[in-house]
Design a protein around this motif. Structure first.
Motif, PDB file in Angstrom:
ATOM      1  N   ARG A 372      -8.882  10.775  19.934  1.00 45.88           N
ATOM      2  CA  ARG A 372      -9.672  11.458  18.902  1.00 45.88           C
ATOM      3  C   ARG A 372     -10.866  12.169  19.532  1.00 45.88           C
ATOM      4  N   MET A 373     -11.550  11.466  20.430  1.00 42.48           N
ATOM      5  CA  MET A 373     -12.732  12.049  21.074  1.00 42.48           C
ATOM      6  C   MET A 373     -12.347  13.248  21.952  1.00 42.48           C
ATOM      7  N   LEU A 374     -11.261  13.077  22.704  1.00 44.87           N
ATOM      8  CA  LEU A 374     -10.890  14.135  23.649  1.00 44.87           C
ATOM      9  C   LEU A 374     -10.415  15.392  22.932  1.00 44.87           C
ATOM     10  N   ARG A 375      -9.741  15.202  21.811  1.00 44.02           N
ATOM     11  CA  ARG A 375      -9.314  16.380  21.044  1.00 44.02           C
ATOM     12  C   ARG A 375     -10.536  17.169  20.595  1.00 44.02           C
ATOM     13  N   GLU A 376     -11.561  16.473  20.198  1.00 35.50           N
ATOM     14  CA  GLU A 376     -12.802  17.130  19.772  1.00 35.50           C
ATOM     15  C   GLU A 376     -13.463  17.824  20.967  1.00 35.50           C
ATOM     16  N   GLN A 377     -13.488  17.102  22.073  1.00 34.34           N
ATOM     17  CA  GLN A 377     -14.172  17.602  23.269  1.00 34.34           C
ATOM     18  C   GLN A 377     -13.468  18.828  23.851  1.00 34.34           C
ATOM     19  N   PHE A 378     -12.156  18.889  23.673  1.00 37.78           N
ATOM     20  CA  PHE A 378     -11.389  20.009  24.226  1.00 37.78           C
ATOM     21  C   PHE A 378     -11.083  21.063  23.161  1.00 37.78           C
ATOM     22  N   THR A 379     -11.975  21.169  22.198  1.00 41.69           N
ATOM     23  CA  THR A 379     -11.909  22.244  21.210  1.00 41.69           C
ATOM     24  C   THR A 379     -13.045  23.216  21.520  1.00 41.69           C
ATOM     25  N   PRO A 380     -12.719  24.470  21.782  1.00 43.53           N
ATOM     26  CA  PRO A 380     -13.773  25.408  22.191  1.00 43.53           C
ATOM     27  C   PRO A 380     -14.904  25.510  21.161  1.00 43.53           C
ATOM     28  N   LEU A 381     -16.093  25.624  21.691  1.00 42.03           N
ATOM     29  CA  LEU A 381     -17.285  25.828  20.878  1.00 42.03           C
ATOM     30  C   LEU A 381     -17.262  27.226  20.281  1.00 42.03           C
ATOM     31  N   GLU A 382     -17.689  27.322  19.044  1.00 39.41           N
ATOM     32  CA  GLU A 382     -17.917  28.663  18.496  1.00 39.41           C
ATOM     33  C   GLU A 382     -19.383  29.001  18.669  1.00 39.41           C
ATOM     34  N   ILE A 383     -19.638  30.057  19.382  1.00 35.88           N
ATOM     35  CA  ILE A 383     -21.026  30.436  19.637  1.00 35.88           C
ATOM     36  C   ILE A 383     -21.257  31.848  19.138  1.00 35.88           C
ATOM     37  N   ASP A 384     -22.022  31.939  18.069  1.00 36.57           N
ATOM     38  CA  ASP A 384     -22.438  33.245  17.568  1.00 36.57           C
ATOM     39  C   ASP A 384     -23.840  33.084  16.990  1.00 36.57           C
ATOM     40  N   GLU A 385     -24.399  34.168  16.515  1.00 39.15           N
ATOM     41  CA  GLU A 385     -25.785  34.126  16.023  1.00 39.15           C
ATOM     42  C   GLU A 385     -25.962  33.035  14.970  1.00 39.15           C
ATOM     43  N   GLU A 406     -32.363  22.061   5.433  1.00 38.18           N
ATOM     44  CA  GLU A 406     -31.274  22.601   4.619  1.00 38.18           C
ATOM     45  C   GLU A 406     -30.002  22.752   5.456  1.00 38.18           C
ATOM     46  N   HIS A 407     -30.165  23.264   6.682  1.00 44.67           N
ATOM     47  CA  HIS A 407     -29.035  23.467   7.587  1.00 44.67           C
ATOM     48  C   HIS A 407     -28.300  22.147   7.849  1.00 44.67           C
ATOM     49  N   THR A 408     -29.075  21.069   7.984  1.00 39.73           N
ATOM     50  CA  THR A 408     -28.480  19.744   8.213  1.00 39.73           C
ATOM     51  C   THR A 408     -27.790  19.244   6.951  1.00 39.73           C
ATOM     52  N   MET A 409     -28.486  19.360   5.815  1.00 34.71           N
ATOM     53  CA  MET A 409     -27.940  18.832   4.563  1.00 34.71           C
ATOM     54  C   MET A 409     -26.602  19.478   4.217  1.00 34.71           C
ATOM     55  N   GLU A 410     -26.474  20.748   4.550  1.00 34.22           N
ATOM     56  CA  GLU A 410     -25.221  21.450   4.246  1.00 34.22           C
ATOM     57  C   GLU A 410     -24.068  20.981   5.122  1.00 34.22           C
ATOM     58  N   ARG A 411     -24.378  20.357   6.267  1.00 32.43           N
ATOM     59  CA  ARG A 411     -23.335  20.074   7.263  1.00 32.43           C
ATOM     60  C   ARG A 411     -23.194  18.602   7.639  1.00 32.43           C
ATOM     61  N   PHE A 412     -24.043  17.717   7.108  1.00 37.78           N
ATOM     62  CA  PHE A 412     -24.135  16.375   7.687  1.00 37.78           C
ATOM     63  C   PHE A 412     -22.845  15.566   7.608  1.00 37.78           C
ATOM     64  N   ARG A 413     -21.980  15.880   6.659  1.00 40.04           N
ATOM     65  CA  ARG A 413     -20.773  15.067   6.505  1.00 40.04           C
ATOM     66  C   ARG A 413     -19.787  15.239   7.651  1.00 40.04           C
ATOM     67  N   ASP A 414     -19.679  16.440   8.151  1.00 33.47           N
ATOM     68  CA  ASP A 414     -18.635  16.672   9.161  1.00 33.47           C
ATOM     69  C   ASP A 414     -19.132  17.434  10.379  1.00 33.47           C
ATOM     70  N   CYS A 415     -20.433  17.400  10.611  1.00 33.46           N
ATOM     71  CA  CYS A 415     -20.932  18.185  11.749  1.00 33.46           C
ATOM     72  C   CYS A 415     -20.628  17.494  13.075  1.00 33.46           C
ATOM     73  N   PHE A 416     -20.490  16.187  13.064  1.00 32.73           N
ATOM     74  CA  PHE A 416     -20.261  15.462  14.321  1.00 32.73           C
ATOM     75  C   PHE A 416     -18.956  14.680  14.261  1.00 32.73           C
ATOM     76  N   TYR A 417     -18.482  14.334  15.438  1.00 33.56           N
ATOM     77  CA  TYR A 417     -17.350  13.432  15.586  1.00 33.56           C
ATOM     78  C   TYR A 417     -17.620  12.126  14.835  1.00 33.56           C
ATOM     79  N   ARG A 418     -16.637  11.672  14.066  1.00 33.12           N
ATOM     80  CA  ARG A 418     -16.789  10.396  13.342  1.00 33.12           C
ATOM     81  C   ARG A 418     -15.860   9.372  13.969  1.00 33.12           C
ATOM     82  N   PRO A 419     -16.434   8.342  14.586  1.00 30.83           N
ATOM     83  CA  PRO A 419     -15.603   7.368  15.299  1.00 30.83           C
ATOM     84  C   PRO A 419     -14.730   6.521  14.381  1.00 30.83           C
TER      85      PRO A 419
END
Lengths: 479, 479
Positions: A372-385, A406-419
């Motif tokens: 699970r961790m490696l699949r996340e780690q080997f997913t390219p980052l999206e980098i834009d403005e 606000e930026h955090t509140m909109e994303r907190f559920r799925d912004c990070f890997y969930r073990p």
């Protein structure tokens, strides 16, 4: 299945590749490869290769002509189309541990049974990180030896709706696997058009393909079912102690096996196999998760690409006797390079312990977490403005915190890997939850997963036909 | 010290680097960086930067001019010249865990003491994989608060002959560290010519450098001792939840701190610091060894090279509460990318547990094993005709084994990695040896290492001068 769009980590210079290329050519030319099946030797002889007894001395250019007939990538169908896999290119597919006679379940180590086999199949069905329960997830020692393969294939076909691996103990066992696959998928044409089972053909390294494995290979190749031609190299025992020597031997063995596959049925799907580690020269035991195996793995990926073949390496390998820190670091020391190499077909990806002698329930869960961790780690980052979240900085300013931004509140559920398994609980809370280490927690996850398991639906007529086939063959085999 | 001659694993496209480059420029220009020390603000003001209270809005080109003054690589001397390190280029140097208030020793977790500090220093001295015990290997809670830094520096100077890190709790503590370093190395000139202590200056992220850290930075930079300017970023708390946002913030903070260093003393050595992970949004606790931190780490290495600076990232980080499978896989999930990135200065490389709250003896040994394996793994393969061992194949032939081959016999002692901690014993032998898991075995290695420890010799006059200094300062501080 996972598409690995990250860069490959390649460590061989063009000069090094050229040296290794000359190496396998010299081996097949001067020493040759032994094929302990007259039909195999005949095929090579008929194709103009030099034969001495059961040793074939091969023209490297002939080998390259043959392997050029193999598809660079191909599909393998599962009875649930959503679980079909594509082998090759950027794709990575994962199978569970294969071939262990013993089971570890918590503190208990014992002979594996058919019940264990079924439970491990159910676990494999339950986690999307696993594309196949594999073949012999453990050896069902309590099932009759002669008809055991029927029980295993039946369990894989009915308890999972993912792809499965075929039995390779003998030609008849392979034929039974193919028959049962025909029943499940609606006939020979259906599986010849899109293969439905992958089989592991191991070389009796050094430089010898054994009769029973070849019998199985002939069955599978003739039926257009992919085989993984795998040199079995523990350096110091089955190969010399230097990695370059092992790599050239691996090329000589795998490429000769693949050439044979193309003689049996031109264009049949194959996988360049690698199982490469070393003996611990102190204990005399095999050693896994070593630096040597990681280096070998990275080189294998690069070489397979050089010869244009989909490949198998890696897994969650360890020598450790229990599901401890050693088991975890050795497994990741193999699995992370498996991703860096972009391995197409990964066996032993979950549940392997004690050098492959043991299938371990808890280790299965540890490995799922790693995947699970490696699949996340080997997913390219999206980098834009937008990803720079400049507005969040404007909102928070200097020395503040982003928890309520606000930026955090909109994303907190799925912004990070969930073990699944790992705990970040603070010490007091961890104690309150029982102070369980990762292995103890894994045990709980095994129990819950098995309790939640739902058998995938299967057409009643097909199931009846499978039942009939198994009953008939079991009677024929005298069990 | 280790020279990493393997390829770097870089995952950012030129376009992505350009986006991140624009990102930090916008932050320093529009939001600015807060410096809670008037002398720092004055330096920026005198250099023509725009100042609003203690917030400095910086011209990115000015920052780049300043960081261009920093050396790309530099030496740090140890009192044993064999242990001096070179920071930058292909070199990797490793320090032990830093800053933990607690200790885990087997099953016991408790407040750390000065005795623990000394033992961890002795362990650091004993393993060649560790270049520095670090600074605060654990917090010596039983030593008086005001003079504790003297005890720590003294222990590092006398129990190890490796480089050590300076105290950063306050300007006076930094001055004491420098004075003691002058005593050990023969005066101010000696350490200004070749620095002898590295110090960690953390940013109070987001975008604020605090007064006490800045006081320490002013002391160290003025004395030409390298500082590691480190944004402390747990995404979700100290930075936004997207990795690109954290990377631009990290650049804004680290580069502004490095610019300040160059204003204090042009040409003084600095290290681009990174400590980048995320909050577990479920538990609210910091999470280590995550996919996000591994990705951030790889990007950080690439960016530091882009700006021409030696850099710090990585370590053996984990959230786990005990030295279990989670501790092992999370640590390797950080340490392997640390090597892939070619990190120049690695803190927390041994002994870190429980999100850095705990220094753990057993974990120290697990990490030493990981470092030993990774050094082997990141040593380029030598591939030439001789390495192919063709003669061994001629000797062994088909289906034989290489255990007794001449090529093997000549090399069996050192042909493979030899583990410190990992066991390959077969199950029966492992049981006979007590059936100990890796953590239990690590405990035995700790005890043996401490029993075998020999204090490195130190000139009596220097020791007496250090003793006098510590006694005098302790009295002045009222302890």
């Amino acid at each position: 299945m996972f598409r690995n769009l990250m860069p490959r980590y390649e460590i061989l210079s063009p000069d090094a590749v050229a040296v290794l290329d000359r190496g396998w050519r010299r081996i097949v030319t001067e020493i040759g490869v032994q094929f302990a099946k007259p039909e195999a030797v005949e095929l090579f002889k008929a194709a103009g290769q030099s034969v001495e007894g059961d040793v074939v001395k091969l023209d490297p250019e002939f080998i390259l002509e043959q392997i050029a007939k193999a598809p660079r990538e191909f599909d393998v169908q599962a009875r649930n189309p959503a679980n079909s896999v594509h082998i090759g290119a950027d794709q990575m597919a994962f199978g569970a541990v294969y071939g262990s006679p013993f089971i570890r379940d918590g503190e208990v180590r014992r002979d594996a049974t058919l019940d264990d086999f079924r439970k491990l199949a159910m676990l494999s069905q339950s986690f999307s990180q696993i594309d196949s329960a594999g073949g012999v997830i453990c050896e069902p020692n309590d099932a009759p030896l002669d008809s055991r393969h029927l029980d295993m294939v039946y369990a894989l076909q009915t308890l999972t709706d993912k792809i499965y691996m075929g039995n390779v103990v003998s030609g008849p066992n392979a034929a039974d696997t193919i028959k049962m696959t025909e029943i499940l998928f609606g006939g020979r044409d259906a599986i010849e058009t899109v293969p439905a089972t992958i089989s592991l053909i191991n070389c009796n390294s050094p430089l010898r393909w054994d009769d029973r494995m070849l019998d199985a290979q002939f069955e599978y190749c003739a039926a257009n079912q992919p085989v993984v031609l795998t040199p079995f190299l523990l350096m110091g025992a089955m190969s010399p102690v230097t990695i370059p020597a092992a790599l050239t031997q691996q090329l000589a063995e795998a490429l000769s096996g693949i050439a044979l596959a193309q003689l049996i049925r031109p264009g049949c799907p194959v996988i360049f196999g690698s199982f490469l580690s070393n003996i611990d020269m102190q204990s005399g035991s095999p050693s896994f998760g070593t630096p040597e195996s990681a280096i070998g793995l990275l080189c294998t990926g690069q070489l397979a690409r050089y010869y244009g073949l989909p490949f198998r390496t890696g897994g969650g390998l360890t020598s450790s006797q229990s599901c401890d820190a050693q088991a975890a670091y050795e497994s990741l020391m193999t699995l992370l390079p498996t991703f860096l190499a972009g391995t197409n077909w990964v066996m032993h990806a979950a549940g392997w312990l004690e050098g492959g002698l043991v299938s371990c329930y808890e280790k299965f869960i540890v490995d799922i977490e790693l995947l699970r961790m490696l699949r996340e780690q080997f997913t390219p980052l999206e980098i834009d403005e937008a990803s720079l979240a400049f507005g969040a900085h404007e909102e928070v300013g200097h020395g503040g915190h982003f928890l309520g931004a606000e930026h955090t509140m909109e994303r907190f559920r799925d912004c990070f890997y969930r073990p699944l398994l790992s705990s970040t609980a603070n010490y007091e809370r961890w104690l309150k939850l029982g102070g369980k280490d990762a292995t103890a927690r894994a045990s709980g996850i095994v129990a819950k997963t098995l309790a939640d398991y739902e058998q995938p639906p299967l057409d009643g007529a097909i199931r009846a036909e499978l039942d009939d086939f198994v009953a008939r063959r079991r009677a024929e085999l005298g069990d």
